[in-house]
Design a protein around this motif. Structure first.
Motif, PDB file in Angstrom:
ATOM      1  N   THR A   7       0.857  -1.189   0.000  1.00  0.00           N
ATOM      2  CA  THR A   7       0.000   0.000   0.000  1.00  0.00           C
ATOM      3  C   THR A   7       0.891   1.236   0.000  1.00  0.00           C
ATOM      4  N   PRO A   8       0.349   2.402  -0.380  1.00  0.00           N
ATOM      5  CA  PRO A   8       1.161   3.620  -0.367  1.00  0.00           C
ATOM      6  C   PRO A   8       1.794   3.907   0.994  1.00  0.00           C
ATOM      7  N   MET A   9       1.078   3.683   2.094  1.00  0.00           N
ATOM      8  CA  MET A   9       1.623   4.014   3.406  1.00  0.00           C
ATOM      9  C   MET A   9       2.703   3.035   3.852  1.00  0.00           C
ATOM     10  N   VAL A  10       2.619   1.780   3.427  1.00  0.00           N
ATOM     11  CA  VAL A  10       3.708   0.841   3.732  1.00  0.00           C
ATOM     12  C   VAL A  10       4.972   1.270   3.009  1.00  0.00           C
ATOM     13  N   VAL A  11       4.852   1.677   1.758  1.00  0.00           N
ATOM     14  CA  VAL A  11       6.011   2.170   1.015  1.00  0.00           C
ATOM     15  C   VAL A  11       6.585   3.408   1.699  1.00  0.00           C
ATOM     16  N   ALA A  12       5.715   4.321   2.130  1.00  0.00           N
ATOM     17  CA  ALA A  12       6.176   5.550   2.783  1.00  0.00           C
ATOM     18  C   ALA A  12       6.888   5.246   4.091  1.00  0.00           C
ATOM     19  N   THR A  13       6.322   4.347   4.891  1.00  0.00           N
ATOM     20  CA  THR A  13       6.956   3.995   6.168  1.00  0.00           C
ATOM     21  C   THR A  13       8.316   3.362   5.945  1.00  0.00           C
ATOM     22  N   THR A  14       8.400   2.494   4.952  1.00  0.00           N
ATOM     23  CA  THR A  14       9.675   1.855   4.635  1.00  0.00           C
ATOM     24  C   THR A  14      10.702   2.893   4.201  1.00  0.00           C
ATOM     25  N   ALA A  15      10.289   3.812   3.333  1.00  0.00           N
ATOM     26  CA  ALA A  15      11.212   4.836   2.840  1.00  0.00           C
ATOM     27  C   ALA A  15      11.679   5.753   3.957  1.00  0.00           C
ATOM     28  N   LEU A  16      10.764   6.147   4.839  1.00  0.00           N
ATOM     29  CA  LEU A  16      11.138   7.043   5.941  1.00  0.00           C
ATOM     30  C   LEU A  16      12.037   6.334   6.945  1.00  0.00           C
ATOM     31  N   GLY A  17      11.894   5.004   7.052  1.00  0.00           N
ATOM     32  CA  GLY A  17      12.788   4.258   7.931  1.00  0.00           C
ATOM     33  C   GLY A  17      14.230   4.348   7.490  1.00  0.00           C
ATOM     34  N   GLY A  18      14.431   4.610   6.207  1.00  0.00           N
ATOM     35  CA  GLY A  18      15.785   4.716   5.684  1.00  0.00           C
ATOM     36  C   GLY A  18      16.486   6.010   6.012  1.00  0.00           C
ATOM     37  N   ILE A  19      15.795   6.974   6.640  1.00  0.00           N
ATOM     38  CA  ILE A  19      16.461   8.233   6.986  1.00  0.00           C
ATOM     39  C   ILE A  19      16.705   8.313   8.491  1.00  0.00           C
ATOM     40  N   ALA A  20      16.857   7.154   9.112  1.00  0.00           N
ATOM     41  CA  ALA A  20      17.101   7.118  10.558  1.00  0.00           C
ATOM     42  C   ALA A  20      18.557   7.376  10.894  1.00  0.00           C
ATOM     43  N   TYR A  21      19.303   7.868   9.939  1.00  0.00           N
ATOM     44  CA  TYR A  21      20.736   8.052  10.160  1.00  0.00           C
ATOM     45  C   TYR A  21      21.025   9.092  11.248  1.00  0.00           C
ATOM     46  N   MET A  22      22.183   8.933  11.875  1.00  0.00           N
ATOM     47  CA  MET A  22      22.609   9.845  12.934  1.00  0.00           C
ATOM     48  C   MET A  22      23.412  11.021  12.397  1.00  0.00           C
ATOM     49  N   ALA A  23      23.751  10.986  11.118  1.00  0.00           N
ATOM     50  CA  ALA A  23      24.588  12.052  10.566  1.00  0.00           C
ATOM     51  C   ALA A  23      23.953  13.421  10.724  1.00  0.00           C
ATOM     52  N   ASP A  24      22.618  13.488  10.673  1.00  0.00           N
ATOM     53  CA  ASP A  24      21.950  14.774  10.835  1.00  0.00           C
ATOM     54  C   ASP A  24      22.329  15.450  12.147  1.00  0.00           C
ATOM     55  N   PHE A  25      22.420  14.664  13.209  1.00  0.00           N
ATOM     56  CA  PHE A  25      22.785  15.235  14.508  1.00  0.00           C
ATOM     57  C   PHE A  25      24.202  15.822  14.458  1.00  0.00           C
TER      58      PHE A  25
END
Length: 561
Positions: free
Chosen positions: A47-65
């Motif tokens: 579903t669109p929201m499963v794809v979105a959740t999966t994609a957003l999980g990929g930006i859990a990087y710590m580099a932003d901090f």
């Protein structure tokens, strides 16, 4: 001469069957997650929201901090926050058309780039740039994890670098199916550990907010100034290529219909350009936590996420739980992003290599290549000169993304000099399109020269602005100068069934490729002039003799030409 072939009736839109053991390696591997090719409707079951959740999980990087903290340490909180906002706005604007095209037409950023101003071989250059992005950020996240392993278990950094690299290999062997499960299940834990400390500190000690806002940076000035903001924004803009990793998930979006229209658009915006909203928040949190722990660990260590969260956890829980939780947060974050870095990087390297050599070596080879490059960067202590690396790299990334976004938004929709529907198949595109290649080369070359003080110290902070402006202006100028002649080598792919269905989605009609004997959907195929049949895009890419490639033909003039 009519180049259409007499094709058999299309077969029904069923999923492609698994390849037999004696089928070519390229077929066996690319049918797992449609590496290097169009993602068919039969495979896109999420579903669109499963794809979105999966994609957003990929930006859990710590580099932003680290990025936010590094800018604040140098230029103060005010300049850092403005820089983060400016960069986020530009990333959102440029990411929107790219994300839409990926979700709508189910192709990755390299395939989009080919038909958006660069040509079939011209986009190899940007493929290498994107692969380099994944290497840099894998190394950065691996270094952050190694810092966590050193604090939690006493591992020397060199060993932590190796551990953080090797542990990703088993996870990235599999494609989208495995990654979606990993991202969905780990995201709630990650969010709780990231947001909890911040909420606690602000609620229990409001004075931390005042200290955060008043921090002036190492130069002691603290007042807003354009040079500081642009230098900081340049570092943040190195993340502009993150849209490529988001697209590696977005290409699996289901077709957009009237029934799912609202959810489809919401998911596309969230997982596409919307990633930068969360990214900017994380950078601001990095500034806050760095200022909070500064007095305890000093300016150098304040940019390390493990130290930031160690200090935050220490204020809200028993001491025996502080380090374990900080390490868990860092490890989860590193795994979530680095499986994406390794996966996307392997696609980019494989794609470029396959087009140049016309040989598919297997994606796993380039997973190992990507990880080897990243490990070398980690062992070279790239973390200590992070901002310099990102500031330089951002000029290339900005030039590329702005060029493609401008071609879609201006050349396709306003000037109508670029074909509206994306094209990526060999034989349909010219080898090199001067529109994108010229704009990208000029924008990246001049901005890099500016970054290295070639035009003086005063202009040096403006290098990211130069990359944006030159790419944005030169892309439509080159399209007008060339009158759009170098986008399509031919406009007819020889298949009578329309490429898009009645709702504008890629057609689900299927044919059998006569080379690999597999079933593929209409957008992934072209007619084969030598065999009165059709051939899939990957078999076209690996055709050394060119027997299956359609000959050049005068394209149908576009309305704006």
């Amino acid at each position: 001469m009519d180049t259409r072939t007499q094709l058999a009736e299309p077969s029904p839109p069923d999923p492609a069957p698994p390849a037999a053991p004696d089928e070519p390696q390229a077929v066996r591997e690319t049918l797992e997650d449609y590496t290097l090719r169009f993602a068919p409707r039969a495979y896109r079951r999420w579903t669109p929201m499963v794809v979105a959740t999966t994609a957003l999980g990929g930006i859990a990087y710590m580099a932003d901090f680290s990025i936010g903290a590094g800018i604040a340490m140098a230029h103060g909180t005010g300049n850092a926050l403005v820089a983060i906002t400016v960069a986020a706005a530009l990333i959102f604007i440029t990411g929107f058309p790219l994300a839409y095209y990926a979700a709508r037409y189910n192709i990755d950023l390299d395939l989009i780039t080919r038909g958006s101003g660069f040509g079939y071989y011209g986009s190899v250059l940007t493929g290498v740039i994107f692969a380099s992005f994944t290497v840099i950020f894998f190394a950065l996240e691996g270094a952050i994890m190694a810092q966590g392993l050193k604090l939690g278990f006493g591992l020397p950094l060199w060993l932590g670098y190796a551990v953080s690299t090797l542990m990703v290999i088993p996870l990235v062997i599999y494609g989208m199916k495995a990654l979606s499960k990993l991202q969905v299940w780990t995201t709630p834990i990650w969010l709780l550990l990231m947001v909890g400390p911040l909420v606690y500190l602000v609620a229990t000690d409001p004075g931390t907010v005042d200290s955060f806002l008043a921090y002036a940076g190492t130069d002691g000035e603290g007042s807003l100034n354009t040079a500081s903001v642009l230098l900081g924004a340049g570092v943040c803009l190195s993340l502009i290529a993150q849209i490529g990793e988001q697209i590696d998930y977005l290409r699996f979006m289901p077709p957009k219909t009237e029934a799912n229209r609202r959810g489809w658009w919401t998911a596309m915006v969230m997982a596409g350009p919307g990633w930068v909203v969360l990214g900017a928040i994380k950078q601001a949190i990095g500034v806050f936590l760095a200022v909070y722990v500064l007095s305890e660990v000093g300016p150098a260590a304040a940019t390390e996420p493990i130290q930031q969260f160690r200090g935050a956890f220490d204020a809200m829980m028993p001491s025996w739980l502080v380090v374990p939780l900080a390490v868990v947060l860092v490890v989860i974050s590193q795994i979530k992003i680095n499986v994406t870095n390794a996966y996307s990087g392997s696609l980019a390297w494989t794609n470029s290599f396959t087009r140049v050599t016309k040989h598919y070596p297997g994606r796993m080879i380039f997973v190992l290549v990507n990880l080897a490059f990243a490990l070398i960067l980690m062992e070279a202590d790239m973390f200590s000169f992070l901002n310099s690396i990102l500031g330089f790299y951002s000029n290339c990334a900005i030039a590329w993304v702005v060029t493609v976004a401008t071609d879609i938004g201006v050349n396709k929709y306003l000037l109508k000099l670029s074909p509206h529907a994306p094209e990526f198949r060999r034989g349909m595109l010219y080898a090199v399109n001067p529109v994108g290649v010229t704009a990208f080369t000029a924008a990246s070359g001049l901005s890099i020269a500016m970054y290295f003080h070639a035009f003086g110290d005063t202009l040096q902070p403006y290098s990211p602005v130069a990359a944006v402006v030159i790419a944005f202006v030169l892309t439509p100028v080159m399209a007008v100068v060339t009158r759009g002649r170098y986008y399509l080598r031919r406009s007819d792919d020889g298949i009578p069934v329309p490429l898009l269905d009645a709702e504008g989605n890629p057609s689900a009609v299927t044919y059998d490729c006569h080379v690999c004997r597999q079933t593929f959907e209409r957008p992934d195929l072209a007619a084969c002039p030598a065999h009165d049949a059709v051939v899939c895009s990957l078999c076209l890419s690996t055709d050394k003799a060119g027997d299956h490639v359609l000959p050049a033909a005068p394209p149908i003039p576009l309305s704006g030409a």
